[in-house]
Design a protein around this motif. Sequence first.
Motif, mmCIF file in Angstrom:
data_model
loop_
_atom_site.group_PDB
_atom_site.id
_atom_site.type_symbol
_atom_site.label_atom_id
_atom_site.label_comp_id
_atom_site.label_asym_id
_atom_site.label_seq_id
_atom_site.Cartn_x
_atom_site.Cartn_y
_atom_site.Cartn_z
ATOM 1 N N GLY A 99 -23.817 10.278 2.216
ATOM 2 C CA GLY A 99 -25.365 10.430 2.360
ATOM 3 C C GLY A 99 -25.889 9.343 2.680
ATOM 4 N N PRO A 100 -27.353 9.274 3.040
ATOM 5 C CA PRO A 100 -28.401 8.483 3.338
ATOM 6 C C PRO A 100 -28.499 7.376 2.570
ATOM 7 N N ILE A 101 -27.596 5.498 3.579
ATOM 8 C CA ILE A 101 -28.056 4.772 2.621
ATOM 9 C C ILE A 101 -28.396 4.304 1.398
ATOM 10 N N ASP A 102 -29.849 4.427 1.840
ATOM 11 C CA ASP A 102 -30.720 3.823 0.664
ATOM 12 C C ASP A 102 -30.656 4.883 -0.544
ATOM 13 N N ARG A 103 -30.157 6.312 -0.344
ATOM 14 C CA ARG A 103 -29.842 6.620 -1.669
ATOM 15 C C ARG A 103 -28.701 6.579 -2.835
ATOM 16 N N SER A 104 -28.165 6.147 -1.650
ATOM 17 C CA SER A 104 -26.970 5.528 -2.124
ATOM 18 C C SER A 104 -27.132 4.588 -2.887
ATOM 19 N N ALA A 105 -27.559 3.430 -2.321
ATOM 20 C CA ALA A 105 -28.125 2.370 -3.392
ATOM 21 C C ALA A 105 -28.661 2.331 -4.572
ATOM 22 N N ALA A 106 -29.498 3.462 -4.368
ATOM 23 C CA ALA A 106 -30.187 3.768 -6.043
ATOM 24 C C ALA A 106 -29.522 3.850 -6.863
ATOM 25 N N GLN A 107 -28.131 4.944 -6.130
ATOM 26 C CA GLN A 107 -26.939 5.043 -7.333
ATOM 27 C C GLN A 107 -26.552 4.258 -7.241
ATOM 28 N N LEU A 108 -26.317 3.268 -6.325
ATOM 29 C CA LEU A 108 -25.703 1.982 -7.194
ATOM 30 C C LEU A 108 -26.370 1.298 -8.126
ATOM 31 N N ALA A 109 -28.072 1.654 -8.350
ATOM 32 C CA ALA A 109 -28.481 1.100 -9.274
ATOM 33 C C ALA A 109 -28.283 0.947 -10.664
ATOM 34 N N SER A 110 -28.657 2.623 -10.246
ATOM 35 C CA SER A 110 -28.162 3.004 -11.571
ATOM 36 C C SER A 110 -26.938 3.028 -12.301
ATOM 37 N N PHE A 111 -26.207 2.622 -11.538
ATOM 38 C CA PHE A 111 -25.006 2.426 -11.968
ATOM 39 C C PHE A 111 -24.437 1.524 -13.045
ATOM 40 N N VAL A 112 -24.634 0.379 -12.015
ATOM 41 C CA VAL A 112 -25.419 -1.200 -12.392
ATOM 42 C C VAL A 112 -25.624 -1.441 -13.577
ATOM 43 N N ASP A 113 -27.368 -0.648 -14.136
ATOM 44 C CA ASP A 113 -27.604 -0.175 -15.230
ATOM 45 C C ASP A 113 -26.996 0.118 -16.252
ATOM 46 N N ARG A 114 -26.373 0.896 -15.599
ATOM 47 C CA ARG A 114 -24.862 2.042 -17.156
ATOM 48 C C ARG A 114 -23.699 0.601 -17.476
ATOM 49 N N VAL A 115 -23.252 -0.348 -16.898
ATOM 50 C CA VAL A 115 -22.752 -0.763 -16.268
ATOM 51 C C VAL A 115 -23.166 -1.961 -17.634
ATOM 52 N N ARG A 116 -24.390 -2.410 -17.582
ATOM 53 C CA ARG A 116 -24.658 -3.469 -17.698
ATOM 54 C C ARG A 116 -25.077 -3.530 -19.192
ATOM 55 N N SER A 117 -25.809 -2.105 -19.563
ATOM 56 C CA SER A 117 -26.534 -1.741 -20.974
ATOM 57 C C SER A 117 -24.824 -1.257 -22.329
ATOM 58 N N ALA A 118 -23.265 -1.041 -21.383
ATOM 59 C CA ALA A 118 -22.136 -0.462 -22.050
ATOM 60 C C ALA A 118 -22.098 -2.410 -22.113
ATOM 61 N N THR A 119 -21.868 -2.990 -21.620
ATOM 62 C CA THR A 119 -21.194 -4.093 -21.671
ATOM 63 C C THR A 119 -22.253 -5.608 -22.080
ATOM 64 N N GLY A 120 -23.026 -5.449 -22.446
ATOM 65 C CA GLY A 120 -24.113 -5.929 -22.624
ATOM 66 C C GLY A 120 -24.331 -7.652 -22.606
ATOM 67 N N VAL A 121 -24.360 -7.183 -21.403
ATOM 68 C CA VAL A 121 -24.595 -8.131 -20.085
ATOM 69 C C VAL A 121 -26.170 -8.412 -18.819
ATOM 70 N N ALA A 122 -26.081 -9.922 -19.124
ATOM 71 C CA ALA A 122 -27.756 -9.910 -17.403
ATOM 72 C C ALA A 122 -27.358 -9.244 -16.320
ATOM 73 N N LYS A 123 -25.553 -9.850 -15.720
ATOM 74 C CA LYS A 123 -25.849 -9.852 -14.614
ATOM 75 C C LYS A 123 -23.847 -8.872 -14.416
ATOM 76 N N VAL A 124 -23.644 -8.208 -13.548
ATOM 77 C CA VAL A 124 -22.644 -8.147 -12.467
ATOM 78 C C VAL A 124 -22.265 -9.068 -11.625
ATOM 79 N N ASP A 125 -20.570 -8.800 -10.826
ATOM 80 C CA ASP A 125 -20.394 -9.464 -9.462
ATOM 81 C C ASP A 125 -20.229 -7.765 -9.136
#
Length: 286
Positions: A99-125
Amino acid sequence: MLPWKRVLRPLTALLLSAAAVTLPATAAHADTAPHSGWNDYSCKPSAAHPRPVVLVHGTLGNSVDNWLGLAPYLKARGYCVFSLDYGQLPGVPVFFGLGPIDRSAAQLASFVDRVRSATGVAKVDLVGHSQGGMMPRYYLKFLGGAAKVGALVGIAPDNHGATISGLTKLLPYFPGATDLVKATTPGLADQIPGSAFLTKLNAGGDTVPGVHYTVIATKYDEVATPWRSQYLSGSDVHNVLLQDLCPLDFSEHVLVGLSDRIVFHEVANALDPAHARATTCASAFS
């Protein structure tokens, strides 16, 4: 059928098969099923590895098949590891990143926020293969990701486009060919050198402040070509050629992400530079 379409069809097939031919078709995906402990949302990062690792698959990859080697490797070393599917096209299962890569980047943004929320961290790698090493740069640059990411490690990333050993250079010779690729697989079209997406992504510099970038390239790459185009320029960038670490490593574009433990060792170094150990041919057995 118009003559140019007879040529375009096999060309498009080559574009689509560049990664898919070596990937098993797995029906389950890591976001919905446990796989040796990765995508475990109860995982709490340790003091030794305080940032979870989010793995970003390449074009035609998915959250399981792309990471059957690296995810367990990192998990065994004490990391909380997560992976996502992105860039799905309607009616196309298993093979994502189309799919369009800008939309894929938005999917990544949502996933990172989910991981941050679940793990209680400010940043991921982030660790990405092919498109998965390039697409996160859009997230970092335009979607606020720089404040949420410590490091981006790109394995054979097509940071400035992928000529696929020169095949994409043939597209202008066939009227309408580029438009057809854009209409059917916009994620592929975005990766053609000179595309509007890549022009926007790389305008004003390759990197953003606050993120450490690592690029691991192989000179035997046949997709993200020429291989030197994978490298980034910036104040906090480490560009690595696999064959400088091990001249005997002949891995090409797909294998460097799927199964190359020398690459995996260098990824671990990039994620934990304070405890990095020299990567050599012997790292294949580490």
